[in-house]
Design a protein around this motif. Structure first.
Motif, PDB file in Angstrom:
ATOM      1  N   GLY A 181     -26.504   3.925 -16.838  1.00  0.00           N
ATOM      2  CA  GLY A 181     -25.849   3.178 -15.926  1.00  0.00           C
ATOM      3  C   GLY A 181     -24.551   3.694 -15.338  1.00  0.00           C
ATOM      4  O   GLY A 181     -24.130   3.853 -14.158  1.00  0.00           O
ATOM      5  N   VAL A 182     -23.457   3.994 -16.263  1.00  0.00           N
ATOM      6  CA  VAL A 182     -22.366   4.665 -15.896  1.00  0.00           C
ATOM      7  C   VAL A 182     -22.505   6.069 -15.161  1.00  0.00           C
ATOM      8  O   VAL A 182     -21.872   6.313 -14.251  1.00  0.00           O
ATOM      9  CB  VAL A 182     -21.484   4.603 -17.308  1.00  0.00           C
ATOM     10  CG1 VAL A 182     -20.360   5.694 -16.939  1.00  0.00           C
ATOM     11  CG2 VAL A 182     -21.013   3.464 -17.615  1.00  0.00           C
ATOM     12  N   LEU A 183     -23.164   6.662 -15.716  1.00  0.00           N
ATOM     13  CA  LEU A 183     -23.638   8.107 -15.411  1.00  0.00           C
ATOM     14  C   LEU A 183     -24.411   7.907 -13.923  1.00  0.00           C
ATOM     15  O   LEU A 183     -24.048   8.915 -13.148  1.00  0.00           O
ATOM     16  CB  LEU A 183     -24.296   8.965 -16.524  1.00  0.00           C
ATOM     17  CG  LEU A 183     -23.483   9.140 -17.529  1.00  0.00           C
ATOM     18  CD1 LEU A 183     -24.852   9.794 -18.729  1.00  0.00           C
ATOM     19  CD2 LEU A 183     -22.648  10.152 -17.628  1.00  0.00           C
ATOM     20  N   ALA A 184     -25.204   7.217 -13.903  1.00  0.00           N
ATOM     21  CA  ALA A 184     -26.334   7.319 -12.500  1.00  0.00           C
ATOM     22  C   ALA A 184     -25.238   6.700 -11.537  1.00  0.00           C
ATOM     23  O   ALA A 184     -25.134   7.261 -10.332  1.00  0.00           O
ATOM     24  CB  ALA A 184     -27.139   6.149 -12.683  1.00  0.00           C
ATOM     25  N   GLU A 185     -24.209   5.757 -11.700  1.00  0.00           N
ATOM     26  CA  GLU A 185     -23.277   5.106 -10.562  1.00  0.00           C
ATOM     27  C   GLU A 185     -22.610   6.335 -10.165  1.00  0.00           C
ATOM     28  O   GLU A 185     -22.215   6.497  -9.211  1.00  0.00           O
ATOM     29  CB  GLU A 185     -22.725   3.886 -11.242  1.00  0.00           C
ATOM     30  CG  GLU A 185     -21.799   3.239  -9.985  1.00  0.00           C
ATOM     31  CD  GLU A 185     -21.006   2.068 -10.534  1.00  0.00           C
ATOM     32  OE1 GLU A 185     -20.116   1.512  -9.754  1.00  0.00           O
ATOM     33  OE2 GLU A 185     -21.384   1.491 -11.535  1.00  0.00           O
ATOM     34  N   LEU A 186     -21.682   6.912 -11.321  1.00  0.00           N
ATOM     35  CA  LEU A 186     -20.764   7.764 -10.981  1.00  0.00           C
ATOM     36  C   LEU A 186     -21.149   9.170 -10.414  1.00  0.00           C
ATOM     37  O   LEU A 186     -20.688   9.749  -9.531  1.00  0.00           O
ATOM     38  CB  LEU A 186     -20.264   8.295 -12.052  1.00  0.00           C
ATOM     39  CG  LEU A 186     -18.686   9.032 -12.245  1.00  0.00           C
ATOM     40  CD1 LEU A 186     -17.650   8.447 -11.274  1.00  0.00           C
ATOM     41  CD2 LEU A 186     -18.306   9.384 -13.524  1.00  0.00           C
ATOM     42  N   GLY A 229     -15.774   3.958 -22.650  1.00  0.00           N
ATOM     43  CA  GLY A 229     -14.773   4.763 -22.022  1.00  0.00           C
ATOM     44  C   GLY A 229     -14.142   5.860 -22.691  1.00  0.00           C
ATOM     45  O   GLY A 229     -12.858   5.962 -22.344  1.00  0.00           O
ATOM     46  N   VAL A 230     -14.498   6.039 -23.889  1.00  0.00           N
ATOM     47  CA  VAL A 230     -13.917   7.095 -25.125  1.00  0.00           C
ATOM     48  C   VAL A 230     -13.941   8.261 -24.376  1.00  0.00           C
ATOM     49  O   VAL A 230     -13.381   9.234 -24.572  1.00  0.00           O
ATOM     50  CB  VAL A 230     -14.246   6.724 -26.367  1.00  0.00           C
ATOM     51  CG1 VAL A 230     -13.753   7.657 -27.251  1.00  0.00           C
ATOM     52  CG2 VAL A 230     -14.176   5.102 -26.787  1.00  0.00           C
ATOM     53  N   ARG A 231     -15.489   8.800 -23.868  1.00  0.00           N
ATOM     54  CA  ARG A 231     -15.627   9.961 -23.259  1.00  0.00           C
ATOM     55  C   ARG A 231     -15.788  10.120 -21.909  1.00  0.00           C
ATOM     56  O   ARG A 231     -16.469   9.177 -21.290  1.00  0.00           O
ATOM     57  CB  ARG A 231     -17.017  10.445 -24.355  1.00  0.00           C
ATOM     58  CG  ARG A 231     -17.206  12.161 -23.873  1.00  0.00           C
ATOM     59  CD  ARG A 231     -18.677  12.216 -24.560  1.00  0.00           C
ATOM     60  NE  ARG A 231     -18.587  12.089 -25.834  1.00  0.00           N
ATOM     61  CZ  ARG A 231     -18.112  13.014 -26.682  1.00  0.00           C
ATOM     62  NH1 ARG A 231     -17.704  14.119 -26.266  1.00  0.00           N
ATOM     63  NH2 ARG A 231     -18.364  12.766 -28.097  1.00  0.00           N
ATOM     64  N   ASP A 232     -15.039  10.973 -21.340  1.00  0.00           N
ATOM     65  CA  ASP A 232     -15.040  10.975 -19.876  1.00  0.00           C
ATOM     66  C   ASP A 232     -16.550  11.305 -19.271  1.00  0.00           C
ATOM     67  O   ASP A 232     -17.163  12.608 -19.662  1.00  0.00           O
ATOM     68  CB  ASP A 232     -14.113  12.133 -19.290  1.00  0.00           C
ATOM     69  CG  ASP A 232     -13.858  12.514 -17.934  1.00  0.00           C
ATOM     70  OD1 ASP A 232     -14.648  11.442 -17.174  1.00  0.00           O
ATOM     71  OD2 ASP A 232     -12.954  12.926 -17.336  1.00  0.00           O
ATOM     72  N   PRO A 233     -16.991  10.516 -18.605  1.00  0.00           N
ATOM     73  CA  PRO A 233     -18.477  10.736 -17.997  1.00  0.00           C
ATOM     74  C   PRO A 233     -18.652  12.112 -17.299  1.00  0.00           C
ATOM     75  O   PRO A 233     -19.634  12.734 -17.084  1.00  0.00           O
ATOM     76  CB  PRO A 233     -18.771   9.549 -17.194  1.00  0.00           C
ATOM     77  CG  PRO A 233     -17.630   8.933 -16.898  1.00  0.00           C
ATOM     78  CD  PRO A 233     -16.602   9.147 -18.136  1.00  0.00           C
ATOM     79  N   HIS A 234     -17.289  12.265 -16.494  1.00  0.00           N
ATOM     80  CA  HIS A 234     -17.389  13.555 -15.581  1.00  0.00           C
ATOM     81  C   HIS A 234     -17.769  14.960 -16.691  1.00  0.00           C
ATOM     82  O   HIS A 234     -18.159  15.744 -15.783  1.00  0.00           O
ATOM     83  CB  HIS A 234     -16.056  13.663 -15.059  1.00  0.00           C
ATOM     84  CG  HIS A 234     -15.760  12.727 -13.818  1.00  0.00           C
ATOM     85  ND1 HIS A 234     -15.024  11.574 -14.090  1.00  0.00           N
ATOM     86  CD2 HIS A 234     -16.111  12.600 -12.629  1.00  0.00           C
ATOM     87  CE1 HIS A 234     -14.870  10.800 -13.199  1.00  0.00           C
ATOM     88  NE2 HIS A 234     -15.648  11.634 -12.193  1.00  0.00           N
ATOM     89  N   GLU A 235     -17.155  14.867 -17.960  1.00  0.00           N
ATOM     90  CA  GLU A 235     -17.435  16.006 -18.842  1.00  0.00           C
ATOM     91  C   GLU A 235     -18.866  16.281 -18.915  1.00  0.00           C
ATOM     92  O   GLU A 235     -19.369  17.223 -18.834  1.00  0.00           O
ATOM     93  CB  GLU A 235     -16.742  15.653 -19.924  1.00  0.00           C
ATOM     94  CG  GLU A 235     -17.038  16.738 -21.142  1.00  0.00           C
ATOM     95  CD  GLU A 235     -16.328  16.491 -22.554  1.00  0.00           C
ATOM     96  OE1 GLU A 235     -16.645  17.189 -23.363  1.00  0.00           O
ATOM     97  OE2 GLU A 235     -15.576  15.390 -22.508  1.00  0.00           O
TER      98      GLU A 235
END
Length: 247
Positions: free
Chosen positions: A194-199, A232-238
């Motif tokens: 969900g985090v990756l899909a939204e971002l 939120g420990v690992r940056d999803p942008h990475e």
């Protein structure tokens, strides 16, 4: 059978048998089972349900993370071919789901809406112990041929042995605890998707591909990467900027 397919089949059996590794991830393991089943058995989709050891059954992995396929497996945690399969310990099949609507009403409605017309579920078992089922789906109303069913059963059997072998190597953790952890990891993976899909403006199955590809590329467990993203420990942008090349 072509040499390439023979090599892929041999590689699959080796991968499914090799569970005694420090970073064993049962969700990645079951996803591999489902994906290779589609590849090797010439079926449209595949998925796995597992016992939650409290009398219930839960979807654990699929050959795709597309919402419609997830819905198909969610629909048969109380009834459907997978449920009949795990209760009886034998293969359960339908070559025409539309004609079998009265047999599994909710499952058939969901499966047909997703484009599937035939199904075959084989048990994940060792002797009398059934821990789940591998379900094969086709988009055409044609039977899944006997050699494919036999090979599907062989894949399910070796996967079951692998899971139980991994359990035996960690006798301080009973299968109930292991499967509860597995199902918890599945929830965390959904959160990370969900985090990756939204971002990233992705579909959920695309977010799963990014998550799994990143984990494989960096030699990490998918469930660990998902937990870090969800917390939120690992940056999803990475993850989103990392090339994913799953084969």
């Amino acid at each position: 059978m072509s040499t390439t397919r023979e090599q892929r089949l041999a590689s699959t059996f080796v991968s499914l048998a090799d569970t005694l590794v420090a970073d064993f991830d049962v969700l990645d393991f079951l996803a591999l089972l489902a994906e290779r089943a589609v590849e090797l058995l010439d079926v449209s989709a595949a998925g796995v349900i597992l016992s939650d050891q409290r009398g219930g059954w839960r979807p654990a992995a699929g050959s795709s993370e597309r919402a419609e396929l997830i819905g198909v497996f969610d629909s048969q945690t109380t009834h459907g071919p997978s449920m009949d399969c795990v209760r009886t310990g034998v293969t359960v099949a339908s070559t025409n789901l539309v004609a079998d609507a009265a047999r599994w009403p909710r499952f058939v409605e969901t499966a047909v809406s997703a484009g599937f017309r035939a199904v075959c579920s084989v048990p994940m078992r060792l002797r009398d112990e059934v821990i789940g089922a591998l379900t094969l789906l086709n988009t055409q109303s044609v039977p899944i041929d006997a050699p494919s069913v036999e090979l599907g059963q062989a894949l399910a059997d070796i996967a079951t042995i692998g899971i139980l072998q991994q359990r035996a190597a960690h006798r301080d953790a009973v299968i109930y605890e292991q499967l509860q952890v597995t199902l918890h990891h599945r929830t965390v993976i959904e959160q990370a998707k969900g985090v990756l899909a939204e971002l990233g403006g992705l579909q959920m199955h695309e977010a799963y591909t990014v998550l799994r590809g990143y984990a494989r590329a960096h030699g990490l467990r998918m469930s660990d990467v998902a937990r870090d993203v969800a917390k939120g420990v690992r940056d999803p942008h990475e993850l989103l900027s990392s090339p994913t090349n799953i084969t």
